[in-house]
Motif scaffolding. Structure first.
Motif, PDB file in Angstrom:
ATOM      1  N   VAL A 133      10.407  80.771 144.799  1.00 58.08           N
ATOM      2  CA  VAL A 133      11.052  82.054 144.493  1.00 58.08           C
ATOM      3  C   VAL A 133      12.154  82.347 145.509  1.00 58.08           C
ATOM      4  O   VAL A 133      13.232  82.827 145.146  1.00 58.08           O
ATOM      5  N   ALA A 134      11.904  82.062 146.795  1.00 60.08           N
ATOM      6  CA  ALA A 134      12.885  82.350 147.848  1.00 60.08           C
ATOM      7  C   ALA A 134      14.178  81.564 147.659  1.00 60.08           C
ATOM      8  O   ALA A 134      15.269  82.083 147.913  1.00 60.08           O
ATOM      9  N   TYR A 141      13.518  87.944 145.306  1.00 62.72           N
ATOM     10  CA  TYR A 141      12.441  87.596 146.235  1.00 62.72           C
ATOM     11  C   TYR A 141      11.842  88.808 146.953  1.00 62.72           C
ATOM     12  O   TYR A 141      10.612  88.951 146.998  1.00 62.72           O
TER      13      TYR A 141
END
Length: 330
Positions: A133-134, A141
């Protein structure tokens, strides 16, 4: 020798001489494994406990280290700490001397070992999702991966491990020592179907998810790195801050990528060996593979020390007893 003398000698070799017909013989450690069980594993156990305790204290104490990623590392360190504190000494005891702690203790030991190992695998999956996700969706995020959500996920990971592992070894817990051939031994036994399910759920599926997510992270990270190089001539403050943030996330992805890679290298041989069945898993020839399986818990904090300046700085404060005067991390 008289028959009486032979009987005395034979009894001396038993774990429980009073149980002549049902007692196991005292285990003899082969010369090839003396180094492993008498020197390497005790040293590794002490080092694993010490290093992971430093991680736990550092992340728990310093408020500025309470980030979603570090909470996941804290959970992983807790699992590694328990492996060093309980699992490693238990394996030394199980393989070098008679098991004098009773069959119920043996069953509980095996159960706790399964729980901690399962939680470690779950933490690795969560770390992979966090990095995915980051890197792949950085704009969302901060809203998707929050401290509260990560804490809930970590708690669910441990609770699921407790319930899932109980289902795997419930037969052994309900009838301790059922599969032991004699008194004085502690063996790992899992039914074939339960073992196959465990192999799929605890290894094949998590490893597939981890590899898939990190392949996606790698592809996106490479494209972002190229984009940053092409924009290096831009001088606006906003772009500079954005590029710094991207570099920070990419560095974190690289560090955690090393963590995941080491995890796969240490865990894969053990699960491959487990395919051959409980007899091979309990045999002396599997001890080297099992050593690498346990070594992962010791290597994780060393990876933090190599790649994370915050960890080195926090450890320095802890070791110099400045932690009492430093409630926040600077």
């Amino acid at each position: 020798h008289t028959g009486n003398e032979w009987g005395t000698e034979n009894r001396a070799e038993l774990c429980f001489p009073q149980l002549f017909n049902t007692s196991c013989k005292k285990p003899t450690t082969p010369l090839s494994q003396v180094l492993l069980f008498h020197i390497l594993m005790p040293s590794m156990s002490l080092l694993t406990v010490t290093l992971n305790l430093l991680v736990i204290i550092a992340v728990s104490h310093f408020r500025q280290l309470h980030t979603p990623t570090n909470i996941l590392l804290l959970s992983l360190a807790a699992a590694d700490f328990l492996i060093g504190l309980l699992f490693m000494p238990g394996e030394i005891l199980r393989n070098t001397v008679c098991w004098f702690l009773g069959q119920l203790t043996c069953s509980l030991y095996n159960y706790i070992s399964f729980v901690v190992t399962s939680a470690s695998v779950g933490d690795m999956v969560l770390i992979s999702v966090d990095r995915y996700v980051a890197i792949c969706d950085p704009l969302h995020y901060p809203t998707r991966i929050t401290e509260r959500r990560v804490k809930v996920c970590v708690c669910l990971c441990w609770l699921c491990s407790v319930f899932y592992c109980y289902m795997i070894v419930r037969d052994d817990l309900s009838q301790p020592g059922k599969h032991n051939s004699c008194f004085g031994e502690c063996i790992i036994f899992v039914e074939f179907i339960a073992g196959f399910v465990d192999l799929v759920l605890s290894f094949i599926i998590p490893v597939t998810v981890i590899v898939f997510l990190y392949m996606r992270v790698f592809v996106v990270a490479v494209s972002q790195a190229r984009a940053m190089r092409s924009q290096v001539t831009a001088v606006t403050l906003q772009l500079s801050v954005t590029l710094t943030a991207k570099k920070s996330e990419l560095k974190a992805a690289r560090t955690l990528g090393v963590l995941v890679l080491v995890f796969l290298i240490c865990f894969c041989p053990y699960y491959i060996v487990s395919l051959f069945g409980d007899e091979f898993l309990n045999s002396a020839s599997a001890s080297i593979v099992f050593y690498f399986f346990l070594l992962n818990s010791c290597l994780n904090p060393l990876i933090y020390a190599m790649f994370y300046p915050w960890f080195r700085k926090a450890v320095k404060l802890i070791m110099t007893l400045q932690i009492l005067n430093a409630s926040t991390y600077k």
